[in-house]
Design an enzyme around this catalytic site. Structure first.
Site, PDB file in Angstrom:
ATOM      1  N   THR A  83     -28.785   5.396  -9.164  1.00 28.61           N
ATOM      2  CA  THR A  83     -29.468   6.422  -9.935  1.00 28.61           C
ATOM      3  C   THR A  83     -30.460   7.121  -9.032  1.00 28.61           C
ATOM      4  OG1 THR A  83     -31.198   6.722 -11.639  1.00 28.61           O
ATOM      5  CG2 THR A  83     -30.938   4.536 -10.768  1.00 28.61           C
ATOM      6  N   CYS A 196     -29.005  14.094  -9.458  1.00 30.57           N
ATOM      7  CA  CYS A 196     -28.776  13.209 -10.597  1.00 30.57           C
ATOM      8  C   CYS A 196     -27.308  12.857 -10.548  1.00 30.57           C
ATOM      9  CB  CYS A 196     -29.133  13.903 -11.912  1.00 30.57           C
ATOM     10  SG  CYS A 196     -28.721  12.923 -13.368  1.00 30.57           S
TER      11      CYS A 196
END
Length: 238
Positions: A83, A196
Protein backbone atom coordinates in the site's frame (compact mmCIF):
# COMPACT_ATOMS: atom_id res chain seq x y z
CA UNK A 1 15.48 -17.31 -3.28
CA UNK A 2 14.59 -15.21 -0.24
CA UNK A 3 11.11 -15.42 1.25
CA UNK A 4 9.04 -12.25 0.70
CA UNK A 5 6.62 -11.17 3.41
CA UNK A 6 3.62 -9.36 1.94
CA UNK A 7 1.73 -7.10 4.34
CA UNK A 8 -1.54 -6.68 2.48
CA UNK A 9 -5.28 -6.23 2.63
CA UNK A 10 -5.25 -2.45 2.07
CA UNK A 11 -7.19 -3.19 -0.11
CA UNK A 12 -7.26 -6.88 -1.02
CA UNK A 13 -7.80 -5.79 -4.64
CA UNK A 14 -4.36 -4.20 -4.73
CA UNK A 15 -2.79 -7.05 -2.75
CA UNK A 16 -4.00 -9.48 -5.41
CA UNK A 17 -2.18 -7.33 -7.98
CA UNK A 18 1.01 -7.47 -5.93
CA UNK A 19 0.76 -11.26 -5.64
CA UNK A 20 0.27 -11.68 -9.38
CA UNK A 21 3.05 -9.28 -10.39
CA UNK A 22 5.60 -10.79 -8.01
CA UNK A 23 4.87 -14.34 -9.12
CA UNK A 24 4.94 -13.34 -12.79
CA UNK A 25 8.26 -11.61 -12.16
CA UNK A 26 9.85 -14.68 -10.62
CA UNK A 27 8.49 -16.90 -13.40
CA UNK A 28 9.84 -14.56 -16.08
CA UNK A 29 13.27 -14.35 -14.45
CA UNK A 30 13.74 -18.05 -13.63
CA UNK A 31 11.51 -19.73 -16.20
CA UNK A 32 9.82 -23.09 -16.02
CA UNK A 33 7.42 -23.63 -13.14
CA UNK A 34 9.11 -21.17 -10.79
CA UNK A 35 7.01 -18.93 -8.57
CA UNK A 36 7.75 -16.68 -5.61
CA UNK A 37 8.53 -17.96 -2.15
CA UNK A 38 6.23 -15.66 -0.20
CA UNK A 39 3.93 -15.41 2.78
CA UNK A 40 1.12 -12.90 3.15
CA UNK A 41 -0.92 -11.47 5.97
CA UNK A 42 -4.07 -9.69 4.82
CA UNK A 43 -5.54 -7.29 7.36
CA UNK A 44 -9.15 -6.14 7.57
CA UNK A 45 -9.10 -2.89 5.61
CA UNK A 46 -12.21 -1.57 7.37
CA UNK A 47 -10.30 -1.50 10.67
CA UNK A 48 -7.33 0.25 9.05
CA UNK A 49 -9.56 2.80 7.31
CA UNK A 50 -11.20 3.71 10.62
CA UNK A 51 -7.76 4.44 12.09
CA UNK A 52 -6.88 6.54 9.02
CA UNK A 53 -10.11 8.53 9.23
CA UNK A 54 -9.69 9.22 12.95
CA UNK A 55 -6.04 10.24 12.54
CA UNK A 56 -4.83 7.44 14.80
CA UNK A 57 -1.63 6.78 12.88
CA UNK A 58 0.16 5.45 15.94
CA UNK A 59 -2.58 2.87 16.37
CA UNK A 60 -2.32 1.94 12.71
CA UNK A 61 1.44 1.69 13.02
CA UNK A 62 1.18 -0.64 16.01
CA UNK A 63 -1.32 -2.83 14.16
CA UNK A 64 0.90 -3.19 11.09
CA UNK A 65 4.03 -3.65 13.18
CA UNK A 66 2.39 -6.62 14.91
CA UNK A 67 1.47 -8.12 11.54
CA UNK A 68 5.01 -7.57 10.23
CA UNK A 69 6.36 -9.51 13.21
CA UNK A 70 4.03 -12.37 12.25
CA UNK A 71 5.49 -12.36 8.75
CA UNK A 72 9.02 -12.59 10.14
CA UNK A 73 7.97 -15.46 12.40
CA UNK A 74 6.70 -17.17 9.24
CA UNK A 75 10.15 -16.85 7.70
CA UNK A 76 9.97 -13.58 5.76
CA UNK A 77 13.41 -12.24 4.90
CA UNK A 78 12.18 -8.97 3.37
CA UNK A 79 8.87 -7.18 4.09
CA UNK A 80 6.78 -5.49 1.41
CA UNK A 81 3.99 -3.18 2.62
CA UNK A 82 1.41 -3.52 -0.16
CA UNK A 83 0.00 0.00 0.00
CA UNK A 84 1.15 3.57 -0.60
CA UNK A 85 -0.82 5.39 2.09
CA UNK A 86 0.27 3.20 4.97
CA UNK A 87 3.91 4.01 4.30
CA UNK A 88 2.88 6.91 6.52
CA UNK A 89 3.74 4.49 9.35
CA UNK A 90 6.70 2.71 7.73
CA UNK A 91 8.98 3.59 10.64
CA UNK A 92 6.78 1.60 13.02
CA UNK A 93 7.35 -1.48 10.88
CA UNK A 94 11.07 -0.86 10.44
CA UNK A 95 11.48 -0.55 14.21
CA UNK A 96 9.51 -3.76 14.84
CA UNK A 97 11.43 -6.23 12.67
CA UNK A 98 15.03 -7.15 12.02
CA UNK A 99 14.62 -7.73 8.27
CA UNK A 100 14.52 -5.01 5.60
CA UNK A 101 11.32 -3.15 4.72
CA UNK A 102 11.43 -2.41 1.00
CA UNK A 103 10.22 1.20 1.02
CA UNK A 104 7.86 1.98 -1.86
CA UNK A 105 8.74 5.69 -2.10
CA UNK A 106 12.45 4.94 -2.46
CA UNK A 107 11.74 2.38 -5.18
CA UNK A 108 9.55 4.85 -7.08
CA UNK A 109 12.07 7.65 -6.68
CA UNK A 110 14.81 5.45 -8.13
CA UNK A 111 12.75 4.89 -11.28
CA UNK A 112 12.07 8.62 -11.62
CA UNK A 113 15.75 9.47 -11.22
CA UNK A 114 16.68 6.85 -13.81
CA UNK A 115 14.29 8.61 -16.19
CA UNK A 116 16.17 11.86 -15.42
CA UNK A 117 13.06 13.64 -14.19
CA UNK A 118 12.87 15.95 -11.19
CA UNK A 119 9.28 17.28 -11.18
CA UNK A 120 6.37 14.84 -11.17
CA UNK A 121 2.68 14.74 -10.32
CA UNK A 122 1.38 12.56 -7.49
CA UNK A 123 -2.03 10.90 -7.40
CA UNK A 124 -3.16 8.95 -4.35
CA UNK A 125 -5.46 9.04 -1.37
CA UNK A 126 -6.10 12.35 0.37
CA UNK A 127 -3.53 11.29 2.97
CA UNK A 128 -0.83 10.56 0.39
CA UNK A 129 -1.47 13.78 -1.54
CA UNK A 130 -2.24 16.06 1.39
CA UNK A 131 0.22 15.02 4.07
CA UNK A 132 3.96 15.45 3.86
CA UNK A 133 5.33 11.95 4.32
CA UNK A 134 5.39 10.99 0.62
CA UNK A 135 6.42 14.34 -0.85
CA UNK A 136 9.08 14.94 1.80
CA UNK A 137 10.72 11.58 1.15
CA UNK A 138 10.63 12.27 -2.60
CA UNK A 139 12.28 15.64 -1.94
CA UNK A 140 15.13 13.85 -0.16
CA UNK A 141 15.79 12.15 -3.50
CA UNK A 142 15.80 15.56 -5.25
CA UNK A 143 12.29 15.15 -6.72
CA UNK A 144 9.53 17.77 -6.53
CA UNK A 145 5.94 16.52 -6.49
CA UNK A 146 2.83 18.36 -7.66
CA UNK A 147 -0.66 17.40 -6.51
CA UNK A 148 -4.12 18.28 -7.89
CA UNK A 149 -6.06 21.24 -6.54
CA UNK A 150 -8.50 20.67 -3.66
CA UNK A 151 -11.35 19.63 -5.95
CA UNK A 152 -9.09 17.28 -7.87
CA UNK A 153 -7.76 15.71 -4.69
CA UNK A 154 -11.29 15.13 -3.46
CA UNK A 155 -12.28 13.44 -6.71
CA UNK A 156 -9.19 11.22 -6.85
CA UNK A 157 -9.72 10.14 -3.23
CA UNK A 158 -13.46 9.51 -3.67
CA UNK A 159 -12.87 7.24 -6.67
CA UNK A 160 -10.31 5.22 -4.71
CA UNK A 161 -12.46 4.63 -1.63
CA UNK A 162 -15.91 4.46 -3.20
CA UNK A 163 -15.04 2.57 -6.39
CA UNK A 164 -11.60 1.06 -6.84
CA UNK A 165 -11.18 -0.60 -3.43
CA UNK A 166 -14.58 -2.21 -4.10
CA UNK A 167 -13.41 -3.55 -7.45
CA UNK A 168 -15.43 -1.02 -9.49
CA UNK A 169 -13.69 0.43 -12.57
CA UNK A 170 -15.78 3.13 -14.23
CA UNK A 171 -15.10 4.79 -17.57
CA UNK A 172 -16.38 8.14 -16.30
CA UNK A 173 -13.80 8.07 -13.51
CA UNK A 174 -11.05 7.17 -15.97
CA UNK A 175 -11.94 10.25 -18.00
CA UNK A 176 -11.80 12.44 -14.88
CA UNK A 177 -8.39 11.06 -13.95
CA UNK A 178 -7.15 11.72 -17.48
CA UNK A 179 -8.33 15.31 -17.19
CA UNK A 180 -6.53 15.79 -13.87
CA UNK A 181 -3.28 14.27 -15.17
CA UNK A 182 -3.40 16.48 -18.26
CA UNK A 183 -3.83 19.58 -16.08
CA UNK A 184 -0.86 18.63 -13.91
CA UNK A 185 1.26 18.03 -17.02
CA UNK A 186 0.26 21.48 -18.28
CA UNK A 187 1.47 22.88 -14.94
CA UNK A 188 4.92 21.41 -15.52
CA UNK A 189 4.79 17.82 -14.29
CA UNK A 190 7.27 15.74 -16.30
CA UNK A 191 5.71 12.46 -15.18
CA UNK A 192 2.97 11.14 -12.93
CA UNK A 193 3.18 8.77 -9.97
CA UNK A 194 0.24 6.42 -9.54
CA UNK A 195 0.66 6.68 -5.80
CA UNK A 196 -2.16 4.38 -4.81
CA UNK A 197 -2.07 0.72 -5.74
CA UNK A 198 -5.70 0.66 -6.86
CA UNK A 199 -5.19 3.50 -9.36
CA UNK A 200 -3.29 1.05 -11.56
CA UNK A 201 -6.60 -0.75 -12.04
CA UNK A 202 -7.99 2.42 -13.66
CA UNK A 203 -5.31 4.22 -15.69
CA UNK A 204 -1.93 3.55 -17.28
CA UNK A 205 0.54 4.86 -19.83
CA UNK A 206 -2.07 5.37 -22.53
CA UNK A 207 -4.06 7.71 -20.26
CA UNK A 208 -1.25 10.22 -19.68
CA UNK A 209 0.62 12.73 -21.85
CA UNK A 210 3.72 12.24 -19.67
CA UNK A 211 5.52 9.09 -18.42
CA UNK A 212 3.65 7.07 -15.79
CA UNK A 213 5.35 5.62 -12.72
CA UNK A 214 3.13 2.80 -11.48
CA UNK A 215 4.22 2.38 -7.88
CA UNK A 216 2.76 -1.11 -7.44
CA UNK A 217 4.49 -2.52 -10.51
CA UNK A 218 7.76 -0.85 -9.52
CA UNK A 219 7.49 -2.09 -5.93
CA UNK A 220 6.67 -5.64 -7.04
CA UNK A 221 9.65 -5.64 -9.41
CA UNK A 222 11.93 -4.47 -6.62
CA UNK A 223 10.58 -7.25 -4.38
CA UNK A 224 11.55 -9.80 -7.03
CA UNK A 225 15.03 -8.23 -7.21
CA UNK A 226 15.35 -8.51 -3.43
CA UNK A 227 14.15 -12.12 -3.40
CA UNK A 228 16.59 -13.11 -6.13
CA UNK A 229 19.32 -10.96 -4.56
CA UNK A 230 19.71 -8.71 -7.57
CA UNK A 231 21.51 -5.53 -6.54
CA UNK A 232 18.80 -3.12 -7.65
CA UNK A 233 17.16 -2.05 -4.39
CA UNK A 234 17.46 1.68 -3.67
CA UNK A 235 19.24 3.07 -0.67
CA UNK A 236 17.17 5.08 1.78
CA UNK A 237 17.64 8.83 1.31
CA UNK A 238 20.02 10.67 3.59
Amino acid sequence: MKRIGLLGGMSWESSALYYRLINEGVRDRLGGLHSADCVMVSVDFAAVERLQASGDWDGAGRLLADEARALVRAGAEVVVLCTNTMHRVAEHIEDAVDVPLLHLVDVTALAIRRARLTRVALLGTRFTMGEGFYRERMARHGIETLVPDAAGQALVDRVIYEELVRGEVREASRQEYRRIVAALAADGAEGVILGCTEIELLIGESDSPVPVFASTALHAGAAVDAALEVDAAPAAPA
